[in-house]
Scaffold this motif. Sequence first.
Motif, PDB file in Angstrom:
ATOM      1  N   ALA A 266       1.997  14.245  -7.012  1.00  0.00           N
ATOM      2  CA  ALA A 266       2.720  15.498  -6.792  1.00  0.00           C
ATOM      3  C   ALA A 266       2.982  15.731  -5.302  1.00  0.00           C
ATOM      4  CB  ALA A 266       1.921  16.667  -7.376  1.00  0.00           C
ATOM      5  N   LEU A 267       1.971  15.486  -4.471  1.00  0.00           N
ATOM      6  CA  LEU A 267       2.132  15.710  -3.029  1.00  0.00           C
ATOM      7  C   LEU A 267       3.120  14.720  -2.423  1.00  0.00           C
ATOM      8  CD1 LEU A 267      -1.622  16.326  -2.144  1.00  0.00           C
ATOM      9  CD2 LEU A 267       0.206  18.038  -2.149  1.00  0.00           C
ATOM     10  N   THR A 268       3.084  13.492  -2.911  1.00  0.00           N
ATOM     11  CA  THR A 268       4.014  12.480  -2.402  1.00  0.00           C
ATOM     12  C   THR A 268       5.451  12.833  -2.750  1.00  0.00           C
ATOM     13  OG1 THR A 268       2.329  10.746  -2.523  1.00  0.00           O
ATOM     14  CG2 THR A 268       4.629  10.042  -2.474  1.00  0.00           C
ATOM     15  N   LEU A 269       5.673  13.228  -3.979  1.00  0.00           N
ATOM     16  CA  LEU A 269       7.024  13.614  -4.391  1.00  0.00           C
ATOM     17  C   LEU A 269       7.485  14.878  -3.665  1.00  0.00           C
ATOM     18  CD1 LEU A 269       6.823  12.874  -8.222  1.00  0.00           C
ATOM     19  CD2 LEU A 269       8.046  11.563  -6.472  1.00  0.00           C
ATOM     20  N   ALA A 270       6.498  15.670  -3.186  1.00  0.00           N
ATOM     21  CA  ALA A 270       6.850  16.874  -2.432  1.00  0.00           C
ATOM     22  C   ALA A 270       7.134  16.566  -0.964  1.00  0.00           C
ATOM     23  CB  ALA A 270       5.728  17.896  -2.536  1.00  0.00           C
ATOM     24  N   GLY A 271       6.951  15.298  -0.559  1.00  0.00           N
ATOM     25  CA  GLY A 271       7.314  14.902   0.794  1.00  0.00           C
ATOM     26  C   GLY A 271       6.161  14.699   1.751  1.00  0.00           C
ATOM     27  N   LEU A 272       4.909  14.849   1.313  1.00  0.00           N
ATOM     28  CA  LEU A 272       3.777  14.650   2.206  1.00  0.00           C
ATOM     29  C   LEU A 272       3.433  13.169   2.307  1.00  0.00           C
ATOM     30  CD1 LEU A 272       3.540  17.706   1.439  1.00  0.00           C
ATOM     31  CD2 LEU A 272       1.072  17.453   1.782  1.00  0.00           C
ATOM     32  N   CYS A 273       2.908  12.749   3.442  1.00  0.00           N
ATOM     33  CA  CYS A 273       2.411  11.390   3.601  1.00  0.00           C
ATOM     34  C   CYS A 273       1.416  11.375   4.747  1.00  0.00           C
ATOM     35  CB  CYS A 273       3.539  10.385   3.841  1.00  0.00           C
ATOM     36  SG  CYS A 273       4.366  10.562   5.434  1.00  0.00           S
ATOM     37  N   GLY A 274       0.757  10.250   4.911  1.00  0.00           N
ATOM     38  CA  GLY A 274      -0.149  10.058   6.034  1.00  0.00           C
ATOM     39  C   GLY A 274      -1.282  11.059   6.074  1.00  0.00           C
ATOM     40  N   ARG A 308      11.139  -3.743   4.916  1.00  0.00           N
ATOM     41  CA  ARG A 308      10.682  -4.673   5.935  1.00  0.00           C
ATOM     42  C   ARG A 308       9.460  -4.174   6.713  1.00  0.00           C
ATOM     43  NH1 ARG A 308      14.501  -8.686   6.757  1.00  0.00           N
ATOM     44  NH2 ARG A 308      13.491  -9.231   8.738  1.00  0.00           N
ATOM     45  N   HIS A 309       9.168  -2.902   6.624  1.00  0.00           N
ATOM     46  CA  HIS A 309       7.973  -2.394   7.290  1.00  0.00           C
ATOM     47  C   HIS A 309       7.394  -1.235   6.487  1.00  0.00           C
ATOM     48  CE1 HIS A 309      11.383  -0.119   8.941  1.00  0.00           C
ATOM     49  NE2 HIS A 309      10.551   0.903   8.955  1.00  0.00           N
ATOM     50  N   ALA A 310       6.143  -0.867   6.809  1.00  0.00           N
ATOM     51  CA  ALA A 310       5.461   0.146   6.009  1.00  0.00           C
ATOM     52  C   ALA A 310       4.471   0.905   6.871  1.00  0.00           C
ATOM     53  CB  ALA A 310       4.734  -0.500   4.830  1.00  0.00           C
ATOM     54  N   GLY A 311       4.098   2.091   6.403  1.00  0.00           N
ATOM     55  CA  GLY A 311       3.017   2.860   6.995  1.00  0.00           C
ATOM     56  C   GLY A 311       1.769   2.670   6.152  1.00  0.00           C
ATOM     57  N   LEU A 312       0.616   2.568   6.794  1.00  0.00           N
ATOM     58  CA  LEU A 312      -0.649   2.293   6.102  1.00  0.00           C
ATOM     59  C   LEU A 312      -1.690   3.314   6.526  1.00  0.00           C
ATOM     60  CD1 LEU A 312      -2.656   0.492   4.459  1.00  0.00           C
ATOM     61  CD2 LEU A 312      -2.962  -0.841   6.574  1.00  0.00           C
ATOM     62  N   CYS A 313      -2.371   3.919   5.562  1.00  0.00           N
ATOM     63  CA  CYS A 313      -3.494   4.820   5.823  1.00  0.00           C
ATOM     64  C   CYS A 313      -4.688   4.350   5.002  1.00  0.00           C
ATOM     65  CB  CYS A 313      -3.163   6.255   5.439  1.00  0.00           C
ATOM     66  SG  CYS A 313      -2.060   7.106   6.588  1.00  0.00           S
ATOM     67  N   LEU A 314      -5.843   4.265   5.651  1.00  0.00           N
ATOM     68  CA  LEU A 314      -7.068   3.841   4.977  1.00  0.00           C
ATOM     69  C   LEU A 314      -8.119   4.931   5.143  1.00  0.00           C
ATOM     70  CD1 LEU A 314      -7.277   0.116   6.171  1.00  0.00           C
ATOM     71  CD2 LEU A 314      -6.496   0.957   3.950  1.00  0.00           C
ATOM     72  N   VAL A 354       3.052  -1.255  10.035  1.00  0.00           N
ATOM     73  CA  VAL A 354       2.872  -2.696   9.850  1.00  0.00           C
ATOM     74  C   VAL A 354       4.218  -3.325   9.517  1.00  0.00           C
ATOM     75  CG1 VAL A 354       0.458  -2.542   9.145  1.00  0.00           C
ATOM     76  CG2 VAL A 354       2.246  -2.362   7.412  1.00  0.00           C
ATOM     77  N   GLU A 355       4.454  -4.496  10.075  1.00  0.00           N
ATOM     78  CA  GLU A 355       5.674  -5.246   9.785  1.00  0.00           C
ATOM     79  C   GLU A 355       5.427  -6.159   8.586  1.00  0.00           C
ATOM     80  OE1 GLU A 355       8.607  -4.837  11.203  1.00  0.00           O
ATOM     81  OE2 GLU A 355       7.744  -3.238  12.437  1.00  0.00           O
ATOM     82  N   LEU A 356       6.335  -6.119   7.647  1.00  0.00           N
ATOM     83  CA  LEU A 356       6.195  -6.927   6.436  1.00  0.00           C
ATOM     84  C   LEU A 356       7.165  -8.109   6.409  1.00  0.00           C
ATOM     85  CD1 LEU A 356       5.822  -4.075   3.775  1.00  0.00           C
ATOM     86  CD2 LEU A 356       4.005  -5.442   4.825  1.00  0.00           C
ATOM     87  N   GLY A 357       8.332  -7.943   6.943  1.00  0.00           N
ATOM     88  CA  GLY A 357       9.313  -9.028   6.901  1.00  0.00           C
ATOM     89  C   GLY A 357      10.237  -8.908   5.713  1.00  0.00           C
ATOM     90  N   SER A 358      11.001  -9.956   5.524  1.00  0.00           N
ATOM     91  CA  SER A 358      12.023  -9.924   4.475  1.00  0.00           C
ATOM     92  C   SER A 358      11.491 -10.307   3.103  1.00  0.00           C
ATOM     93  CB  SER A 358      13.174 -10.860   4.849  1.00  0.00           C
ATOM     94  OG  SER A 358      12.700 -12.191   4.977  1.00  0.00           O
ATOM     95  N   GLU A 359      10.433 -11.073   3.046  1.00  0.00           N
ATOM     96  CA  GLU A 359       9.872 -11.518   1.762  1.00  0.00           C
ATOM     97  C   GLU A 359       8.351 -11.490   1.869  1.00  0.00           C
ATOM     98  OE1 GLU A 359      10.289 -15.286  -1.385  1.00  0.00           O
ATOM     99  OE2 GLU A 359      11.521 -15.175   0.443  1.00  0.00           O
ATOM    100  N   TRP A 360       7.706 -10.845   0.928  1.00  0.00           N
ATOM    101  CA  TRP A 360       6.260 -10.667   1.035  1.00  0.00           C
ATOM    102  C   TRP A 360       5.646 -10.247  -0.308  1.00  0.00           C
ATOM    103  CZ3 TRP A 360       5.697  -5.734  -0.536  1.00  0.00           C
ATOM    104  CH2 TRP A 360       6.730  -4.842  -0.252  1.00  0.00           C
ATOM    105  N   SER A 361       4.334 -10.361  -0.355  1.00  0.00           N
ATOM    106  CA  SER A 361       3.538  -9.815  -1.464  1.00  0.00           C
ATOM    107  C   SER A 361       2.423  -8.993  -0.839  1.00  0.00           C
ATOM    108  CB  SER A 361       2.933 -10.934  -2.323  1.00  0.00           C
ATOM    109  OG  SER A 361       3.939 -11.673  -2.982  1.00  0.00           O
ATOM    110  N   LEU A 362       2.222  -7.787  -1.346  1.00  0.00           N
ATOM    111  CA  LEU A 362       1.213  -6.875  -0.810  1.00  0.00           C
ATOM    112  C   LEU A 362       0.235  -6.527  -1.935  1.00  0.00           C
ATOM    113  CD1 LEU A 362       0.417  -5.222   1.745  1.00  0.00           C
ATOM    114  CD2 LEU A 362       1.762  -3.333   0.779  1.00  0.00           C
TER     115      LEU A 362
END
Length: 432
Positions: A266-274, A308-314, A354-362
């Motif tokens: 619900a929070l993600t669809l509402a626009g929250l992140c990080g 090609r890139h992503a945000g990561l929170c742990l 983080v940079e992912l590139g054009s082809e990847w598996s996460l």
Amino acid sequence: MPVPVPRQRAIPAVECGQAQAASAVGGPLKEEAHRDTTPTGPAAATLTLLLIEDDPAGSPIVPDLLDSAGNPIRVRTARNLTEAERLLTDDVHCILLDLALPAPSGDTDDELAVLRHVLRLAPRHAVLALTGSGDAERGAEAVRVGAQDYLFRDELDGRLLSRAIRYAVERKRSDTAERRLAEGRLRAQENRRLERGLLPTPLLEGSSLRFAARYRPGRSRALLGGDFYDAVRTPDGTVHAMIGDVCGHGPDEAALGVELRIAWRALTLAGLCGDELLGTLQQVLEHERSDEEIFATLCTVDIAPDGRHAGLCLAGHPAPLVARPGRPARLLPYDKNGPALGLLPGARWPRMQVELGSEWSLMLYTDGLIEGRIGQSGERLGQDGMVSMIRRQLGEGLRGEHLLRAAVSEVRDLNGGELTDDVAVVLLDRTA
């Protein structure tokens, strides 16, 4: 089929649902009274009877009670409920209760108060109610309340009572097994409902990314644990994915995992992140957890529309693994790992690019995948061992569902059997 017995004898029926009818009138065929149709197996073991009546020494039914093997049935006697409670040990199989016994204080208006008291005192024991021959209605009511059968005091002999005891014990065992089966079915239904909440269908319509997931509960428990995951695509084209783990393995932890997953979606669809998203989730956890020591680890990624890139929170969670063509699989950076949710009030969770590139598996996973043992050495697989395993499996051409299935199966095999912790794994793939 019920056991036929002489008319005017109250002998228990074999089938649970026919106990009242058999008690009230008995069977029509007198010659069947001499057939020994007592069940064999566990019920044929030496039995112990607890007789509760005002004057057990004067009862004509105590002598000559034999079990199905011809061995004497042990008899204990109690003159009141206080004595009965002291004598009611685990080796007692059946209770023969005189309904004329004085009721506990305060229950004088209930003619079956003494029976209700005994049923509360001994919920796992078979109970036979003893009444006068002119009081069949009271005996039938005793069966409806919870006794296995009722018997007429002045019509009993040792042989008939012995059979009644054996069948009452067997019926109680059957009732207990049926109840446990029903409870098991109910737990399975609850598990399925929890599973639908913990492991939902991702909302990725319009995305070119491929999604795969695998979940395996730890078999040392009957209920699901607190592992959960989800993935959604927001209107701007960003794909958000998460995986988490509530500490503990009971139904409360599983339910809390469902709440956190739903709140995340619900929070993600509402626009929250990080940091803003994780801070709000921590508030949800703090309000919903049953104990202040309960916490949850979480890993979230938000993959840009170009892929090609992503945000990561742990939040106290193991770092994801990324694999690219021509490069060995590796873990994403985890040096900015924040604390698990619920540990530190006012905590912060940096969002790393983080940079992912054009082809990847996460690959996102819970710690059940890395905490299994390695054979007889007792060492844990760990993240390094998992990375080596995934590299080899990728080199063998495994992808998607096949990769996850092989990874979870190999971890189990290395452990020498089922894992003690739940395992959840999510895989996102992008091809050029």
